[in-house]
Design a protein around this motif. Structure first.
Motif, mmCIF file in Angstrom:
data_model
loop_
_atom_site.group_PDB
_atom_site.id
_atom_site.type_symbol
_atom_site.label_atom_id
_atom_site.label_comp_id
_atom_site.label_asym_id
_atom_site.label_seq_id
_atom_site.Cartn_x
_atom_site.Cartn_y
_atom_site.Cartn_z
ATOM 1 N N ARG A 110 0.810 -1.228 0.000
ATOM 2 C CA ARG A 110 0.000 0.000 0.000
ATOM 3 C C ARG A 110 0.840 1.274 0.000
ATOM 4 N NH1 ARG A 110 -4.448 -1.285 -2.066
ATOM 5 N NH2 ARG A 110 -5.077 0.826 -1.524
ATOM 6 N N GLY A 111 2.054 1.189 -0.490
ATOM 7 C CA GLY A 111 2.924 2.361 -0.545
ATOM 8 C C GLY A 111 4.372 1.912 -0.471
ATOM 9 N N ASP A 150 2.524 6.885 -9.477
ATOM 10 C CA ASP A 150 3.286 5.996 -8.588
ATOM 11 C C ASP A 150 4.565 5.501 -9.260
ATOM 12 O OD1 ASP A 150 1.562 6.171 -6.442
ATOM 13 O OD2 ASP A 150 0.492 4.310 -6.890
ATOM 14 N N THR A 197 -5.066 8.639 -5.180
ATOM 15 C CA THR A 197 -4.931 7.227 -4.853
ATOM 16 C C THR A 197 -6.314 6.589 -4.744
ATOM 17 O OG1 THR A 197 -3.789 5.667 -3.413
ATOM 18 C CG2 THR A 197 -4.948 7.471 -2.329
ATOM 19 N N GLY A 209 -4.504 12.678 -1.583
ATOM 20 C CA GLY A 209 -4.173 11.380 -2.171
ATOM 21 C C GLY A 209 -3.471 11.466 -3.499
ATOM 22 N N SER A 210 -3.096 12.681 -3.919
ATOM 23 C CA SER A 210 -2.394 12.883 -5.185
ATOM 24 C C SER A 210 -1.081 13.619 -4.922
ATOM 25 C CB SER A 210 -3.270 13.690 -6.149
ATOM 26 O OG SER A 210 -3.302 15.056 -5.772
ATOM 27 N N HIS A 246 -3.113 7.623 -11.737
ATOM 28 C CA HIS A 246 -2.449 7.554 -10.442
ATOM 29 C C HIS A 246 -1.378 6.469 -10.438
ATOM 30 C CE1 HIS A 246 -1.879 8.266 -6.177
ATOM 31 N NE2 HIS A 246 -1.749 6.948 -6.068
ATOM 32 N N LYS A 247 -1.621 5.363 -11.110
ATOM 33 C CA LYS A 247 -0.597 4.322 -11.224
ATOM 34 C C LYS A 247 0.634 4.866 -11.942
ATOM 35 C CE LYS A 247 -2.227 0.508 -9.335
ATOM 36 N NZ LYS A 247 -1.504 -0.214 -8.256
ATOM 37 N N ALA A 299 -8.992 9.496 -1.021
ATOM 38 C CA ALA A 299 -8.895 8.205 -1.693
ATOM 39 C C ALA A 299 -10.195 7.889 -2.410
ATOM 40 C CB ALA A 299 -8.563 7.092 -0.693
ATOM 41 N N HIS A 309 4.359 9.762 -3.543
ATOM 42 C CA HIS A 309 3.602 10.906 -4.072
ATOM 43 C C HIS A 309 4.431 12.192 -4.052
ATOM 44 C CE1 HIS A 309 -0.374 8.716 -2.833
ATOM 45 N NE2 HIS A 309 0.284 8.099 -3.790
ATOM 46 N N THR A 367 5.185 5.694 2.573
ATOM 47 C CA THR A 367 4.431 6.335 1.489
ATOM 48 C C THR A 367 5.227 7.509 0.891
ATOM 49 O OG1 THR A 367 2.520 5.900 2.933
ATOM 50 C CG2 THR A 367 2.077 6.967 0.839
#
Length: 464
Positions: free
Chosen positions: A64-65, A266, A191, A107-108, A262-263, A215, A80, A77
């Protein structure tokens, strides 16, 4: 205009928020950093304020990060904020935190990009290091079907292809052909998770700082009354419902393919851990933090090996910048302990010199006389003398200064040096010279191969 030099920010800027997984209040401060510093996190809440470089070798957890850890100190995390730094063309920056995790914000990377714009970006007086991709490099995971590769391209480009295998969120693609479009096309992509993942994370206490504003939650299963009540409690909402497009309410998608974007965000953040600008096109099929960071580790090893084995190219028959007489005007060493013959290149951050190794060297008399080999310690000494030329070039009267070793690290010997060889030395500053401390990375080559390498630290001392 394309920037060829390194960059940092003009001034400090801070953001405040909560960590997604920890739920802790946190302050993130962006600070300017010197050339060759790269990206690094600093935990100001811990004793000694330890620094954790954004380095792929420090990745310890990708659930998750992307989490980094050095000497027991953790950054969670990281992706980002690192994506924002890459997307905005920043090379050197210190990211100060008073907790283990940057604020999740929405979340971005949007708020991180805005902070960097507020701080202002400035060029520095040093060329930008760049890995130019010349061959396809790939990494795949047969178990998950994930694959990521990089191929030659004129600039850094990223394409992601995702397939989540659900009705609510199926196949999506996203691409970024120019990193200068990161702010407009990618930065505000948030995210996301699926409802079944969210339930598990709530059960395990993994999203203490989550709410419906940071999220996207795709509902891939029936929302039971029990789950509905748990979500209300977790997000502090009186009512929760499902939108027609299959996501929980209180949030509107910025793009139909926001998940794929978003992927892509990442991927950029995770590949920042390579530590070098990439000139190539990255194509990621079903990317995730695990495969992203495994690929980053592979790239980092390739880049390091390429840099180590890149023999400086110049004409040995041309007149040197400094001959042995000029070298003796700048260094206190004299035969038989003067171990550098010529200097061919000298800039404000690097130097290239040579030594012709002959059978007449006095150390061959007693060092393996039946099979003469140049002692490794003298190779390092010759390298250090070449570095001394670089260090003393920063003062107006080098004849009145000396350089003394204070530290040698990561020494490796790769091949023997024998009579008849010409040693080529290249030394580069790892960090700017401050308070007379000169920290250099040195390489020595013979017969077009790396002979030895070392990190050298010396102190410049005035004698008169």
């Amino acid at each position: 205009m394309k920037i060829n030099n390194q960059t940092t920010i003009k001034k400090e800027v801070s953001l405040y928020g909560v960590g997604l997984h920890t739920g802790q209040n946190v302050t993130l401060t962006f600070k300017p950093a010197p050339i060759n510093h790269g990206f690094a996190f600093k935990r100001v809440d811990l004793e000694g304020e330890p620094i954790i470089p954004a380095d792929a070798s420090l990745v310890t957890n990708t659930d998750r990060g992307t989490s980094l850890e050095k000497n027991g100190v953790v950054i969670q995390t990281s992706e980002h904020v690192l994506a924002a730094c890459v997307g905005m063309g920043v090379d050197n920056i210190l990211l100060e935190l008073n907790a283990s995790e940057p604020p999740i914000m929405d979340g971005s990377s949007k708020f991180f990009v805005e902070a960097l714009e507020e701080a202002g970006i400035v060029e520095q007086d040093a060329p930008r290091d760049e890995f130019i991709v010349e061959d396809v490099i790939s990494f795949s995971d047969e178990e998950t079907g994930s694959e990521i590769l990089v191929m030659p391209s004129n600039e850094y480009q990223v394409t992601t292809m995702v397939d989540f295998g659900t009705k609510v969120l199926g196949t999506q693609n996203a691409y970024l052909n120019k990193m200068s479009d990161f702010k407009k096309e990618i930065a505000d992509s948030r995210t996301f998770s699926f409802l079944h993942e969210l339930e598990a994370m709530l059960t395990n206490g993994l999203i203490k700082g989550g709410d419906l504003n940071n999220a996207i939650v795709y509902v891939d299963k029936e929302l039971s009354p029990d789950t509905m009540e748990r979500l209300k409690e977790a997000f502090g909402k009186n009512e929760i419902s499902i939108k027609p497009n299959g996501i929980l309410d209180n949030l509107t998608l910025h793009y139909p393919n926001e998940a794929a974007r978003h992927k892509l965000l990442d991927v950029i953040g995770d590949l920042a851990l390579v530590g070098t600008h990439i000139r190539g096109k990255v194509i990621a099929n079903k990317p995730g933090h695990t495969i992203n960071t495994q690929f980053a580790k592979k790239l980092a090893k390739i880049i390091k090996a390429e840099k180590r084995n890149k023999v400086p190219k110049f004409d040995l028959n041309k007149p040197p910048l400094y001959d042995v007489t000029e070298i003796m005007n700048r260094l206190p060493h004299r035969p038989p302990f003067l171990l550098v013959d010529k200097i061919f290149e000298l800039t404000d951050r690097s130097v290239i010199g040579t030594k012709n190794v002959t059978m007449n060297e006095p150390f061959f008399v007693g060092h393996f006389p039946g099979k003469p080999v140049m002692p490794g310690v003298l190779q390092i000494e010759a390298m250090a003398q070449t570095g001394g030329i670089l260090a003393l070039s920063t003062v107006d009267d080098p004849e009145n200064y000396l350089t003394y070793f204070i530290k040698i690290d990561n020494v490796k010997f790769k091949q023997q040096v024998v009579p008849g060889d010409t040693l080529i030395f290249k030394l580069e500053l790892i960090s700017p010279i401050r308070r007379g401390i000169c920290h250099m990375q040195g390489y020595a080559y013979a017969n077009d191969k790396l002979a030895c390498e070392a990190e050298l630290m010396a102190k410049i001392v005035k004698t008169k």
